[in-house]
Design a protein around this motif. Sequence first.
Motif, short mmCIF file in Angstrom:
data_model
loop_
_atom_site.label_atom_id
_atom_site.label_comp_id
_atom_site.label_asym_id
_atom_site.label_seq_id
_atom_site.Cartn_x
_atom_site.Cartn_y
_atom_site.Cartn_z
N ALA A 42 0.88 -1.14 0.05
CA ALA A 42 -0.03 0.09 -0.01
C ALA A 42 1.09 1.32 -0.05
CB ALA A 42 -0.88 -0.18 1.17
N ASP A 43 1.92 1.18 -0.24
CA ASP A 43 2.91 2.44 -0.64
C ASP A 43 2.35 3.44 -1.60
OD1 ASP A 43 4.98 1.17 0.95
OD2 ASP A 43 6.26 1.20 -0.18
N ARG A 44 2.49 4.57 -1.28
CA ARG A 44 1.81 5.62 -2.25
C ARG A 44 2.91 6.40 -3.10
NH1 ARG A 44 -2.19 9.20 1.16
NH2 ARG A 44 -2.62 10.08 -0.83
N ILE A 45 2.58 6.65 -4.19
CA ILE A 45 3.49 7.50 -4.78
C ILE A 45 3.14 8.97 -4.82
CG2 ILE A 45 4.40 7.96 -7.50
CD1 ILE A 45 3.80 4.93 -8.00
N THR A 46 3.78 9.77 -4.39
CA THR A 46 3.23 11.23 -4.02
C THR A 46 3.95 12.17 -4.56
OG1 THR A 46 4.38 10.94 -1.94
CG2 THR A 46 2.02 10.30 -1.86
N ALA A 47 3.44 13.35 -4.56
CA ALA A 47 4.37 14.55 -4.85
C ALA A 47 5.42 14.94 -4.03
CB ALA A 47 3.30 15.91 -5.13
N ASP A 48 5.40 14.76 -2.77
CA ASP A 48 6.61 14.89 -2.11
C ASP A 48 7.37 13.57 -1.60
OD1 ASP A 48 4.85 13.26 -0.32
OD2 ASP A 48 4.48 15.03 1.28
N GLY A 49 6.76 12.44 -2.10
CA GLY A 49 7.73 11.31 -2.00
C GLY A 49 7.96 10.83 -0.63
N ASP A 151 -2.38 -1.18 -4.57
CA ASP A 151 -3.62 -0.69 -3.71
C ASP A 151 -4.57 -0.16 -4.67
OD1 ASP A 151 -5.32 0.51 -2.01
OD2 ASP A 151 -3.83 1.49 -0.83
N TYR A 152 -5.41 -0.86 -4.97
CA TYR A 152 -6.23 -0.28 -6.04
C TYR A 152 -7.61 0.70 -5.88
CZ TYR A 152 -9.57 -3.47 -3.58
OH TYR A 152 -10.57 -3.76 -2.68
N GLN A 153 -7.71 0.72 -4.47
CA GLN A 153 -8.56 1.86 -4.01
C GLN A 153 -7.94 3.32 -4.00
OE1 GLN A 153 -11.56 1.07 -4.00
NE2 GLN A 153 -12.50 0.00 -2.07
N GLN A 154 -6.68 3.19 -3.55
CA GLN A 154 -5.80 4.57 -3.57
C GLN A 154 -5.10 4.78 -4.77
OE1 GLN A 154 -6.09 6.57 -0.67
NE2 GLN A 154 -5.06 8.04 -1.90
N LEU A 155 -5.05 3.86 -5.47
CA LEU A 155 -4.03 4.14 -6.77
C LEU A 155 -4.80 5.28 -7.56
CD1 LEU A 155 -2.46 1.38 -8.93
CD2 LEU A 155 -3.27 3.44 -9.82
N THR A 156 -5.90 5.25 -7.94
CA THR A 156 -6.51 6.24 -8.91
C THR A 156 -6.66 7.59 -8.26
OG1 THR A 156 -8.69 5.03 -8.10
CG2 THR A 156 -7.70 4.76 -10.52
N LEU A 157 -7.01 7.43 -6.72
CA LEU A 157 -6.97 8.95 -6.18
C LEU A 157 -5.88 9.50 -6.06
CD1 LEU A 157 -9.20 7.91 -3.20
CD2 LEU A 157 -10.31 8.76 -5.23
N ASP A 158 -4.77 8.84 -6.19
CA ASP A 158 -3.31 9.51 -6.04
C ASP A 158 -3.13 10.11 -7.52
OD1 ASP A 158 -2.97 9.23 -3.59
OD2 ASP A 158 -1.69 7.43 -3.85
N LEU A 159 -3.60 9.09 -8.40
CA LEU A 159 -3.24 9.89 -9.88
C LEU A 159 -4.19 11.17 -9.95
CD1 LEU A 159 -3.70 6.56 -12.26
CD2 LEU A 159 -1.64 7.64 -11.40
N ALA A 160 -5.09 11.10 -9.57
CA ALA A 160 -6.00 12.31 -9.57
C ALA A 160 -5.40 13.62 -8.99
CB ALA A 160 -7.49 12.09 -9.19
#
Length: 357
Positions: A42-49, A151-160
Amino acid sequence: MSDATGATETGKTESKGKGGEGKEGNAAYGRKPFKRSRSHFADRITADGRDGWPVEAGRYRLVVSRACPWASRALVSRRLLGLENSLSLAVTDPIQDDRSWRFTLDPGGRDPVLGIRYLSEAYDARETDYPGGVSVPAIVDEPSGKLVTNDYQQLTLDLATEWTALHRPGAPDLYPEPLRDEIDEVMEGIYRDVNNGVYRAGFASEQGEYERAYRDVFRRLALVSERLVDRRYLVGETITEADIRLFTTLVRFDAVYHGHFKCNRHKVAEDPVLHAYVKDLYQTPGFGDTVDFDHIKRHYYMVHTGVNPTRIVPLGPDLSGWLTPHHREELGGRPFGDGTPPGPVPAGEEVPAAGRP
């Protein structure tokens, strides 16, 4: 969909092994209680890393199956936001073998960027002897070959919301901040009763379990249909994440969930509101141009051998209606808000003719 603790649409069961999704797992569908587990990575790819994975053009590869509704969310979001040049795409074979999702559609049976034959290799690169299943969508770090997230639930929210610096000019706001509470509420009911509900019905192992899921599916569909009578989109005046999540189930409903999953009170085509709504989205750039009905049907009917042991793929339903008028534009609304439609599908990413109406 998810990982280690229950059967999902990708063939995972509690049995372990390389990839976690072998023939035994597929055959178990309909013979044990269905449970969708949480995403293990469930790691996230984020603007601030902040998780160690900063948003960076050209660094990551999105791995999808066009058959999978959860992966299709990411396909639609990527197209609408114009991330094709920033986030590369790998499409797996809709038919799995005993190591799960494989790259047999590519020359030599290897993904041309990652150089691997199976998505499980990226999971193993991240965590040796990972005991769970191998799910899509997944994002892989190209330089290291390691899985970043499933993490299919969070992935698209992060893309947006996290990838905004790489969005195309005119990209829509798919998760507008003023509407997030309402979007979340609508999506929660749709996820529980529709997105996941069809699987609870289709993989039920006893009559009562099936009947409860069946009733939940059609109760929620009736509520959604009522909501959409006088509004073009689920929340607000534009397409949002909520519409993407409902679309990926509705577009599969008549082809697989109505028959294969026994959700047969009625077809979406028999509900005038839902049918017009899903056709409207299908005909909107970024939606229908990601849908491959051939992949969808072959995956469900050939992989879920516990539900369909003959592996016979039905010829129907007739797909010609997807391109007929829907008249939803009469309700107003602006699909992309103040933005614009996405451009043409990039070369090499087109849906083959066999998968289109």
